[in-house]
Write an enzyme that holds these catalytic residues in place. Sequence first.
Site: not given
Length: 305
Positions: A9-10, A123, A207, A267
């Site tokens: 997102g960053n 989420k 994602k 992740k």
Amino acid sequence: MRIVVALGGNALLRRGETLSAAAQQAAVGDAARSFACVAAMGHQLVITHGNGPQVGLLALQSLAGPVESAMPLDILGAESEGWIGYSIELALRNALPADTTVVTLLTQTLVDGSDDAFSRPAKPIGPVYDEATAKKLAAANHWSIAPDSKGWRRVVASPEPQGILEIAVIRQLAESGTIVICAGGGGIPVQRMSDGTLAGAEAVIDKDKTSALLARQLGADLFIMLTDVAGVYLHYGTENARMIRHTSPRELATEGASFGAGSMAPKIEAACAFVRETGRSAAIGALGDLADIIIGTKGTTIAGE
Ligand code: ADP
Ligand code: MG
């Protein structure tokens, strides 16, 4: 090498910044410059991205119209893929030689309608609210909400990705040298109904999980997740924090507790799934370090057993 890169997102919006078209394009421009270096090195690139803040904003905007015009999450997910894909594509075209081919592909990800995740929304999407505002919005809009690091957020179901409908065409495009932007926001969630037809699902897929599946199915040589930290830390957030440079799925399994649920933990899970299944490497690191992460001099590399 064929490399699948997942943008956090960053990369689309610097943490703490308000979501605006200008702020997003500035952040995406930085990402595009990193990608251009990698493309110039001759690597095949498949780019995926998150959509949490964007899909949440679209949901809020969708509430502004008549009640029956509020759109379900699959449609909002599709909108977010178009929106963010276009932004990345535009920035890439500005950063790459004119003869480079780039395409954004709307991607649908198959989920199981009986996945437990549908009864446990987890989420976070959209903005962070104070508790009272979040509770008021939840009551008015039938949302589930949960505490987030700095406040409260809407939470939605995030089922496991089971398959990527466009996998064959993504492979063909990558093989032909096209840079493909796909599986944004984990892909548009669709489910197979009992009569065999497909229907949208009310969910936002992780994602990192879809990107790991994509990387496995494409036979990627390397799977990279770019975020806003230099790598994976042991004792993160304490004065004993120490970045891990090289590790393995087995070693990470013994450290489970120190990785943030909903941030670093997914992740690590995605990286380990890719490494275990393919025997190849995954890496986690900062957006600006992409070229060094590929040669293994920055970020955290996960390889071996
Ligand atoms: P993205 O949008 O890139 O998916 P996330 O917020 O989901 O970003 O994940 C990155 C964040 O994970 C970092 O900003 C950091 O605050 C957090 N984090 C939690 N545990 C760790 C850890 N052990 N090492 C590094 N970062 C961690
Ligand atoms: Mg994340």
